[in-house]
Write a protein that holds these residues in place. Structure first.
Motif, PDB file in Angstrom:
ATOM      1  N   ASN A  11       9.498  -4.051 -60.497  1.00 16.06           N
ATOM      2  CA  ASN A  11      10.491  -5.125 -60.468  1.00 16.06           C
ATOM      3  C   ASN A  11       9.834  -6.397 -61.003  1.00 16.06           C
ATOM      4  OD1 ASN A  11      12.237  -7.231 -59.804  1.00 16.06           O
ATOM      5  ND2 ASN A  11      12.902  -6.274 -57.889  1.00 16.06           N
ATOM      6  N   PRO A  12      10.262  -6.919 -62.132  1.00 15.66           N
ATOM      7  CA  PRO A  12       9.602  -8.083 -62.734  1.00 15.66           C
ATOM      8  C   PRO A  12       9.660  -9.352 -61.892  1.00 15.66           C
ATOM      9  CG  PRO A  12      11.669  -7.598 -63.868  1.00 15.66           C
ATOM     10  CD  PRO A  12      11.398  -6.450 -62.949  1.00 15.66           C
ATOM     11  N   THR A  13      10.537  -9.392 -60.886  1.00 16.58           N
ATOM     12  CA  THR A  13      10.605 -10.591 -60.036  1.00 16.58           C
ATOM     13  C   THR A  13       9.648 -10.510 -58.849  1.00 16.58           C
ATOM     14  OG1 THR A  13      12.385  -9.757 -58.616  1.00 16.58           O
ATOM     15  CG2 THR A  13      13.042 -10.888 -60.646  1.00 16.58           C
ATOM     16  N   ILE A  14       9.048  -9.333 -58.639  1.00 14.43           N
ATOM     17  CA  ILE A  14       8.154  -9.141 -57.497  1.00 14.43           C
ATOM     18  C   ILE A  14       6.714  -8.921 -57.971  1.00 14.43           C
ATOM     19  CG2 ILE A  14       7.599  -7.690 -55.493  1.00 14.43           C
ATOM     20  CD1 ILE A  14      10.561  -7.060 -55.248  1.00 14.43           C
ATOM     21  N   LEU A  15       5.805  -9.650 -57.381  1.00  9.71           N
ATOM     22  CA  LEU A  15       4.385  -9.530 -57.697  1.00  9.71           C
ATOM     23  C   LEU A  15       3.620  -9.214 -56.409  1.00  9.71           C
ATOM     24  CD1 LEU A  15       3.102  -9.876 -60.510  1.00  9.71           C
ATOM     25  CD2 LEU A  15       2.310 -12.126 -59.783  1.00  9.71           C
ATOM     26  N   LYS A  16       2.618  -8.337 -56.521  1.00  7.39           N
ATOM     27  CA  LYS A  16       1.801  -7.979 -55.358  1.00  7.39           C
ATOM     28  C   LYS A  16       0.461  -8.703 -55.428  1.00  7.39           C
ATOM     29  CE  LYS A  16       1.517  -3.603 -54.097  1.00  7.39           C
ATOM     30  NZ  LYS A  16       1.394  -2.130 -54.202  1.00  7.39           N
ATOM     31  N   VAL A  55       9.167 -12.703 -48.850  1.00 15.29           N
ATOM     32  CA  VAL A  55       7.759 -12.346 -48.679  1.00 15.29           C
ATOM     33  C   VAL A  55       7.681 -11.027 -47.930  1.00 15.29           C
ATOM     34  CG1 VAL A  55       5.535 -12.990 -47.657  1.00 15.29           C
ATOM     35  CG2 VAL A  55       7.013 -14.766 -48.640  1.00 15.29           C
ATOM     36  N   TYR A  56       6.945 -10.063 -48.515  1.00 20.40           N
ATOM     37  CA  TYR A  56       6.726  -8.766 -47.882  1.00 20.40           C
ATOM     38  C   TYR A  56       5.236  -8.647 -47.539  1.00 20.40           C
ATOM     39  CZ  TYR A  56      11.031  -7.785 -50.552  1.00 20.40           C
ATOM     40  OH  TYR A  56      12.275  -7.830 -51.100  1.00 20.40           O
ATOM     41  N   ILE A  57       4.936  -8.196 -46.341  1.00 22.25           N
ATOM     42  CA  ILE A  57       3.544  -7.967 -45.950  1.00 22.25           C
ATOM     43  C   ILE A  57       3.425  -6.543 -45.446  1.00 22.25           C
ATOM     44  CG2 ILE A  57       1.638  -8.701 -44.455  1.00 22.25           C
ATOM     45  CD1 ILE A  57       2.911 -11.461 -44.279  1.00 22.25           C
ATOM     46  N   SER A  58       2.530  -5.771 -46.052  1.00 19.89           N
ATOM     47  CA  SER A  58       2.397  -4.358 -45.687  1.00 19.89           C
ATOM     48  C   SER A  58       1.041  -3.839 -46.151  1.00 19.89           C
ATOM     49  CB  SER A  58       3.507  -3.532 -46.338  1.00 19.89           C
ATOM     50  OG  SER A  58       3.364  -2.160 -46.038  1.00 19.89           O
ATOM     51  N   GLY A  59       0.454  -2.963 -45.366  1.00 17.34           N
ATOM     52  CA  GLY A  59      -0.785  -2.320 -45.797  1.00 17.34           C
ATOM     53  C   GLY A  59      -1.869  -3.311 -46.162  1.00 17.34           C
ATOM     54  N   ASN A  60      -2.244  -3.291 -47.447  1.00 14.77           N
ATOM     55  CA  ASN A  60      -3.309  -4.191 -47.914  1.00 14.77           C
ATOM     56  C   ASN A  60      -2.789  -5.235 -48.904  1.00 14.77           C
ATOM     57  OD1 ASN A  60      -2.807  -2.451 -50.085  1.00 14.77           O
ATOM     58  ND2 ASN A  60      -4.911  -2.609 -50.832  1.00 14.77           N
ATOM     59  N   PHE A  61      -1.495  -5.544 -48.821  1.00 16.39           N
ATOM     60  CA  PHE A  61      -0.968  -6.486 -49.813  1.00 16.39           C
ATOM     61  C   PHE A  61       0.129  -7.393 -49.254  1.00 16.39           C
ATOM     62  CE2 PHE A  61       1.842  -2.823 -50.223  1.00 16.39           C
ATOM     63  CZ  PHE A  61       3.090  -3.403 -50.269  1.00 16.39           C
ATOM     64  N   ILE A  62       0.312  -8.492 -49.971  1.00 17.54           N
ATOM     65  CA  ILE A  62       1.473  -9.369 -49.776  1.00 17.54           C
ATOM     66  C   ILE A  62       2.255  -9.323 -51.077  1.00 17.54           C
ATOM     67  CG2 ILE A  62       2.232 -11.761 -49.497  1.00 17.54           C
ATOM     68  CD1 ILE A  62      -0.268 -12.235 -47.807  1.00 17.54           C
ATOM     69  N   ALA A  63       3.522  -9.009 -51.002  1.00 14.98           N
ATOM     70  CA  ALA A  63       4.371  -9.008 -52.195  1.00 14.98           C
ATOM     71  C   ALA A  63       5.356 -10.166 -52.086  1.00 14.98           C
ATOM     72  CB  ALA A  63       5.116  -7.678 -52.333  1.00 14.98           C
ATOM     73  N   ILE A  64       5.553 -10.843 -53.192  1.00 17.13           N
ATOM     74  CA  ILE A  64       6.451 -12.005 -53.201  1.00 17.13           C
ATOM     75  C   ILE A  64       7.521 -11.809 -54.265  1.00 17.13           C
ATOM     76  CG2 ILE A  64       6.631 -14.501 -53.552  1.00 17.13           C
ATOM     77  CD1 ILE A  64       3.719 -14.734 -52.685  1.00 17.13           C
ATOM     78  N   GLU A  71       8.628 -18.361 -64.137  1.00 16.16           N
ATOM     79  CA  GLU A  71       8.088 -17.062 -64.532  1.00 16.16           C
ATOM     80  C   GLU A  71       6.765 -16.869 -63.806  1.00 16.16           C
ATOM     81  OE1 GLU A  71       9.556 -14.784 -66.353  1.00 16.16           O
ATOM     82  OE2 GLU A  71      11.307 -16.067 -66.730  1.00 16.16           O
ATOM     83  N   TRP A  72       6.449 -15.641 -63.448  1.00 20.12           N
ATOM     84  CA  TRP A  72       5.217 -15.380 -62.712  1.00 20.12           C
ATOM     85  C   TRP A  72       3.969 -15.828 -63.467  1.00 20.12           C
ATOM     86  CZ3 TRP A  72       4.616 -15.452 -57.968  1.00 20.12           C
ATOM     87  CH2 TRP A  72       5.459 -14.814 -57.064  1.00 20.12           C
ATOM     88  N   ASP A  73       3.992 -15.678 -64.778  1.00 17.85           N
ATOM     89  CA  ASP A  73       2.817 -16.064 -65.573  1.00 17.85           C
ATOM     90  C   ASP A  73       2.452 -17.535 -65.384  1.00 17.85           C
ATOM     91  OD1 ASP A  73       2.386 -13.559 -66.534  1.00 17.85           O
ATOM     92  OD2 ASP A  73       3.395 -13.871 -68.458  1.00 17.85           O
ATOM     93  N   ASP A  74       3.437 -18.344 -65.050  1.00 14.33           N
ATOM     94  CA  ASP A  74       3.190 -19.783 -64.902  1.00 14.33           C
ATOM     95  C   ASP A  74       2.628 -20.153 -63.528  1.00 14.33           C
ATOM     96  OD1 ASP A  74       4.224 -20.180 -67.466  1.00 14.33           O
ATOM     97  OD2 ASP A  74       6.274 -20.387 -66.705  1.00 14.33           O
TER      98      ASP A  74
END
Length: 299
Positions: A11-16, A55-64, A71-74
């Motif tokens: 999903n391009p809107t979600i980054l881990k 905000v998602y928190i699970s296992g060894n990551f935070i996903a936003i 844009e995420w690159d910025d």
């Protein structure tokens, strides 16, 4: 100093933002706004960023998940730095509740199987006496562990039997990228008192076993012989490879034996060879009938 790794998702809107170690104890969190994030100081801090949607928190990551205003690159590097700063300064990610269940140390290790898409995770204690297979998360009402494993995006199917869990993956990841994550998750889940299979399921399987015994008694003699051969000679071998083969039916007129492939056997490139050269040959020999044909009912 702890460093997080930035990983893209489908999903391009979600980054881990991945951590080197697990940050939750068999728990998954989803926060839609700052009010919901009361037990996560880090998530609350992240919601001060105007583009943070979830905000998602699970296992060894935070996903936003972001709003489309950026844009995420910025912004991804700045977000990673903020997360690192919070943790390295001793900030709390999630407030852990008192663990009421005494930790039960176990070992979990991964074993390869003939199926390159499936890996067998062996646990140092018995999990079940009845094999159970899950093709998707909707089928996991009887297994909290399977339900949690399906939340990993690369998990395709799960098979649980005796003292192991076979996980079949999608092709988006290689095993060397995800084995440690799955192994660690299973270990922590069980050690912290997580339920592998619900007690109701175990009771239901006892009833099913009784029903199967009654059905066995009503089968023709050849079908009974086939089941006994599969149980004694075939199942131990395929279980060692993280799979299972179950009798489905026998057509006496056409001499066709139908079986169901489960776990690592399902979708395995070598399963056709196993059926034809292994099981079919064994049945022909032990039943003294060269016209026997073995087919997978779910191939």
């Amino acid at each position: 100093m702890m460093k997080v790794t930035i990983k893209e998702t489908q999903n391009p809107t979600i980054l881990k933002f991945e951590f080197p170690d697990f940050i939750t104890q068999n728990e998954n969190f989803e926060f839609k706004n700052i009010d919901e994030a009361g037990n996560s100081p880090l998530a609350q801090q992240l919601f001060y960023l105007p583009f943070v949607k979830t905000v998602y928190i699970s296992g060894n990551f935070i996903a936003i998940e972001r709003f489309s205003i950026v844009e995420w690159d910025d912004v991804k590097e700045a977000v990673a730095e903020q997360i690192e700063k919070h943790v390295n300064e001793g900030g709390v990610i999630v407030k852990q509740e008192d663990n009421k269940t005494k930790k039960q140390p176990i070992t979990v290790y991964g074993e390869t199987t003939p199926n390159p898409s499936a890996l067998k995770f062996v646990v140092s204690r018995m999990l079940t006496k009845t094999a159970v297979e899950y093709k998707n998360i909707d089928q996991t009402s009887s297994s909290p562990l399977a339900k949690e494993l399906f939340k990993f995006p690369y998990v395709k199917e799960i098979f649980i039997d005796e003292n192991y869990i076979s996980v079949t993956k999608y092709d988006i990841n290689n095993w060397d990228e995800i084995t440690l994550e799955i192994r660690s998750f299973i270990k922590q889940f069980i050690e912290n008192g997580g339920t592998v299979l619900e007690e109701n399921f175990i009771q239901e399987t006892l009833v099913e076993e009784t029903k199967k015994t009654e059905e066995f008694d009503n089968l023709d003699v050849t079908s009974q012989k086939i089941i006994n051969i599969l149980e004694e000679y075939v199942k131990p071998a395929v279980a060692a490879d993280g799979g299972n083969i179950a009798f489905e039916s026998f057509d006496e007129e056409n001499k066709i034996v139908k079986v169901i492939l489960q776990g690592a056997c399902s979708g395995c490139p070598s399963s056709t060879f196993t059926l034809k050269s292994g099981i079919e040959g064994l049945l022909k020999s032990m039943l003294n009938d060269d016209s026997i044909i073995v087919e997978a009912a779910n191939a």
